[in-house]
Write a protein that holds these residues in place. Sequence first.
Motif, PDB file in Angstrom:
ATOM      1  N   VAL A 113       0.843  -1.195   0.000  1.00 32.30           N
ATOM      2  CA  VAL A 113       0.000   0.000   0.000  1.00 32.30           C
ATOM      3  C   VAL A 113       0.881   1.250   0.000  1.00 32.30           C
ATOM      4  CG1 VAL A 113      -1.834   1.251   1.186  1.00 32.30           C
ATOM      5  CG2 VAL A 113      -1.789  -1.254   1.255  1.00 32.30           C
ATOM      6  N   LEU A 114       0.641   2.119  -0.974  1.00 29.77           N
ATOM      7  CA  LEU A 114       1.413   3.365  -1.079  1.00 29.77           C
ATOM      8  C   LEU A 114       0.687   4.554  -0.468  1.00 29.77           C
ATOM      9  CD1 LEU A 114       2.760   3.129  -4.753  1.00 29.77           C
ATOM     10  CD2 LEU A 114       3.811   2.281  -2.646  1.00 29.77           C
ATOM     11  N   HIS A 115      -0.629   4.597  -0.654  1.00 34.73           N
ATOM     12  CA  HIS A 115      -1.440   5.696  -0.122  1.00 34.73           C
ATOM     13  C   HIS A 115      -2.801   5.150   0.291  1.00 34.73           C
ATOM     14  CE1 HIS A 115       1.431   8.618  -1.690  1.00 34.73           C
ATOM     15  NE2 HIS A 115       1.364   8.036  -2.856  1.00 34.73           N
ATOM     16  N   GLY A 116      -3.356   5.746   1.337  1.00 33.54           N
ATOM     17  CA  GLY A 116      -4.698   5.398   1.750  1.00 33.54           C
ATOM     18  C   GLY A 116      -4.785   4.085   2.511  1.00 33.54           C
ATOM     19  N   SER A 117      -6.016   3.589   2.612  1.00 33.96           N
ATOM     20  CA  SER A 117      -6.293   2.340   3.323  1.00 33.96           C
ATOM     21  C   SER A 117      -7.101   1.418   2.427  1.00 33.96           C
ATOM     22  CB  SER A 117      -7.078   2.616   4.608  1.00 33.96           C
ATOM     23  OG  SER A 117      -6.337   3.439   5.487  1.00 33.96           O
ATOM     24  N   ILE A 118      -6.768   0.140   2.475  1.00 33.83           N
ATOM     25  CA  ILE A 118      -7.415  -0.852   1.613  1.00 33.83           C
ATOM     26  C   ILE A 118      -7.822  -2.055   2.460  1.00 33.83           C
ATOM     27  CG2 ILE A 118      -7.066  -2.478  -0.301  1.00 33.83           C
ATOM     28  CD1 ILE A 118      -5.092  -0.456  -1.511  1.00 33.83           C
ATOM     29  N   THR A 119      -9.082  -2.445   2.359  1.00 33.03           N
ATOM     30  CA  THR A 119      -9.514  -3.708   2.951  1.00 33.03           C
ATOM     31  C   THR A 119      -9.326  -4.795   1.896  1.00 33.03           C
ATOM     32  OG1 THR A 119     -11.114  -2.650   4.411  1.00 33.03           O
ATOM     33  CG2 THR A 119     -11.426  -4.987   3.968  1.00 33.03           C
ATOM     34  N   ALA A 120      -8.497  -5.780   2.224  1.00 35.36           N
ATOM     35  CA  ALA A 120      -8.160  -6.820   1.262  1.00 35.36           C
ATOM     36  C   ALA A 120      -8.312  -8.184   1.911  1.00 35.36           C
ATOM     37  CB  ALA A 120      -6.725  -6.634   0.765  1.00 35.36           C
ATOM     38  N   GLY A 121      -8.526  -9.176   1.089  1.00 34.16           N
ATOM     39  CA  GLY A 121      -8.661 -10.515   1.647  1.00 34.16           C
ATOM     40  C   GLY A 121      -8.656 -11.583   0.585  1.00 34.16           C
ATOM     41  N   PHE A 122      -8.560 -12.828   1.043  1.00 33.10           N
ATOM     42  CA  PHE A 122      -8.639 -13.968   0.131  1.00 33.10           C
ATOM     43  C   PHE A 122      -9.383 -15.109   0.799  1.00 33.10           C
ATOM     44  CE2 PHE A 122      -4.600 -14.582   2.397  1.00 33.10           C
ATOM     45  CZ  PHE A 122      -4.611 -15.938   2.709  1.00 33.10           C
ATOM     46  N   ILE A 123      -9.824 -16.053  -0.034  1.00 34.00           N
ATOM     47  CA  ILE A 123     -10.590 -17.212   0.433  1.00 34.00           C
ATOM     48  C   ILE A 123      -9.786 -18.462   0.112  1.00 34.00           C
ATOM     49  CG2 ILE A 123     -12.770 -18.471   0.254  1.00 34.00           C
ATOM     50  CD1 ILE A 123     -13.984 -15.842  -0.862  1.00 34.00           C
ATOM     51  N   SER A 124      -9.552 -19.277   1.113  1.00 31.11           N
ATOM     52  CA  SER A 124      -8.770 -20.500   0.899  1.00 31.11           C
ATOM     53  C   SER A 124      -9.625 -21.566   0.227  1.00 31.11           C
ATOM     54  CB  SER A 124      -8.235 -21.028   2.229  1.00 31.11           C
ATOM     55  OG  SER A 124      -9.272 -21.676   2.959  1.00 31.11           O
ATOM     56  N   GLY A 154     -11.389   3.869   2.926  1.00 33.39           N
ATOM     57  CA  GLY A 154     -11.488   5.217   3.481  1.00 33.39           C
ATOM     58  C   GLY A 154     -12.188   6.164   2.532  1.00 33.39           C
ATOM     59  N   GLY A 155     -12.168   7.429   2.890  1.00 33.65           N
ATOM     60  CA  GLY A 155     -12.829   8.445   2.071  1.00 33.65           C
ATOM     61  C   GLY A 155     -11.913   9.125   1.085  1.00 33.65           C
ATOM     62  N   LYS A 156     -10.665   8.659   0.994  1.00 30.29           N
ATOM     63  CA  LYS A 156      -9.687   9.250   0.075  1.00 30.29           C
ATOM     64  C   LYS A 156      -9.202   8.180  -0.904  1.00 30.29           C
ATOM     65  CE  LYS A 156      -7.975  12.558   3.522  1.00 30.29           C
ATOM     66  NZ  LYS A 156      -6.782  13.052   4.273  1.00 30.29           N
ATOM     67  N   PRO A 157      -8.678   8.593  -2.058  1.00 30.16           N
ATOM     68  CA  PRO A 157      -8.138   7.623  -3.011  1.00 30.16           C
ATOM     69  C   PRO A 157      -7.031   6.782  -2.371  1.00 30.16           C
ATOM     70  CG  PRO A 157      -8.371   9.777  -4.045  1.00 30.16           C
ATOM     71  CD  PRO A 157      -8.618   9.983  -2.579  1.00 30.16           C
ATOM     72  N   ALA A 158      -6.954   5.537  -2.799  1.00 27.92           N
ATOM     73  CA  ALA A 158      -5.924   4.629  -2.312  1.00 27.92           C
ATOM     74  C   ALA A 158      -5.121   4.099  -3.506  1.00 27.92           C
ATOM     75  CB  ALA A 158      -6.539   3.474  -1.543  1.00 27.92           C
ATOM     76  N   THR A 159      -3.827   3.889  -3.265  1.00 21.43           N
ATOM     77  CA  THR A 159      -2.939   3.395  -4.318  1.00 21.43           C
ATOM     78  C   THR A 159      -2.081   2.274  -3.756  1.00 21.43           C
ATOM     79  OG1 THR A 159      -2.802   5.645  -5.216  1.00 21.43           O
ATOM     80  CG2 THR A 159      -1.204   4.051  -6.033  1.00 21.43           C
ATOM     81  N   ALA A 160      -1.848   1.258  -4.567  1.00 22.80           N
ATOM     82  CA  ALA A 160      -0.989   0.158  -4.152  1.00 22.80           C
ATOM     83  C   ALA A 160      -0.235  -0.378  -5.360  1.00 22.80           C
ATOM     84  CB  ALA A 160      -1.807  -0.959  -3.508  1.00 22.80           C
ATOM     85  N   ILE A 161       0.861  -1.040  -5.086  1.00 25.18           N
ATOM     86  CA  ILE A 161       1.611  -1.759  -6.108  1.00 25.18           C
ATOM     87  C   ILE A 161       1.509  -3.248  -5.796  1.00 25.18           C
ATOM     88  CG2 ILE A 161       3.896  -2.244  -7.083  1.00 25.18           C
ATOM     89  CD1 ILE A 161       2.825   0.397  -8.035  1.00 25.18           C
ATOM     90  N   ALA A 162       1.162  -4.023  -6.808  1.00 24.90           N
ATOM     91  CA  ALA A 162       1.118  -5.476  -6.663  1.00 24.90           C
ATOM     92  C   ALA A 162       2.313  -6.079  -7.397  1.00 24.90           C
ATOM     93  CB  ALA A 162      -0.175  -6.031  -7.234  1.00 24.90           C
ATOM     94  N   SER A 163       3.013  -6.965  -6.714  1.00 25.93           N
ATOM     95  CA  SER A 163       4.094  -7.729  -7.333  1.00 25.93           C
ATOM     96  C   SER A 163       3.621  -9.166  -7.474  1.00 25.93           C
ATOM     97  CB  SER A 163       5.353  -7.658  -6.452  1.00 25.93           C
ATOM     98  OG  SER A 163       6.368  -8.486  -6.988  1.00 25.93           O
ATOM     99  N   LEU A 164       3.781  -9.726  -8.665  1.00 23.29           N
ATOM    100  CA  LEU A 164       3.284 -11.074  -8.939  1.00 23.29           C
ATOM    101  C   LEU A 164       4.422 -11.981  -9.370  1.00 23.29           C
ATOM    102  CD1 LEU A 164       0.928  -8.904 -10.386  1.00 23.29           C
ATOM    103  CD2 LEU A 164      -0.302 -10.949  -9.724  1.00 23.29           C
ATOM    104  N   SER A 165       4.293 -13.270  -9.047  1.00 25.51           N
ATOM    105  CA  SER A 165       5.403 -14.210  -9.245  1.00 25.51           C
ATOM    106  C   SER A 165       5.389 -14.866 -10.624  1.00 25.51           C
ATOM    107  CB  SER A 165       5.361 -15.299  -8.165  1.00 25.51           C
ATOM    108  OG  SER A 165       4.156 -16.043  -8.249  1.00 25.51           O
TER     109      SER A 165
END
Length: 210
Positions: A113-124, A154-165
């Motif tokens: 996460v670079l900016h803001g807040s992100i709710t993230a998750g996965f399902i096994s 949140g109420g503001k834009p959020a930014t993230a970088i994803a790295s994939l294998s």
Amino acid sequence: MKMHQILFLLFILLSSTNALVQDFCVANLKGPDGPAGYPCKTEAKVTVDDFVFSGLAKAGNTSNIIKAAVTPAFVAQFPGVNGLGLSLARLDLAPGGVIPLHTHPGASEVLVVLHGSITAGFISSANSVYVKTVHKGDIMVFPQGLLHFQANAGGKPATAIASLSSPNPGLQITAFALFGNNLTSALVEKTTFLDDAQVKKLKAILGGTG
């Protein structure tokens, strides 16, 4: 076998192995994409620009139904990652934005996460759910092939970088897989337990037919 013969054979073996090693395999995108990736450009045609990608500097357009954008730096956009077992993507989420449930069949993912807040998750595969709200500087990992999502928390834009294998991780978005194709509504209803009106509404929104 004498020692000098053993050393000679070892030298030949190592020389042959080194001859097969390549420093890189910049993708020739005009060739076919197979399980091992794209064929390599000839080294004479490789330039430093093949190893540089500037596309993640600019925010993606979030004026869409999901209020989010993913800007990939996969092999198709960044030929220098071909054969290296990695790639990147930029995620931009406007307030209320979401990257819907999706999977990468060919890669695990690390989210920074670079900016803001992100709710993230996965399902096994056992249907256990792992959800966390992550903030600037936090990292979360999503194992290969599992359904996962990211949503602005949140109420503001959020930014993230994803790295994939993988340089070509693949992508399947669950909602589009169910409602953005020509699978008949009757079959979708049977497999999802949704009623006809709801299925047809979602097909209309996501571009499906049938």
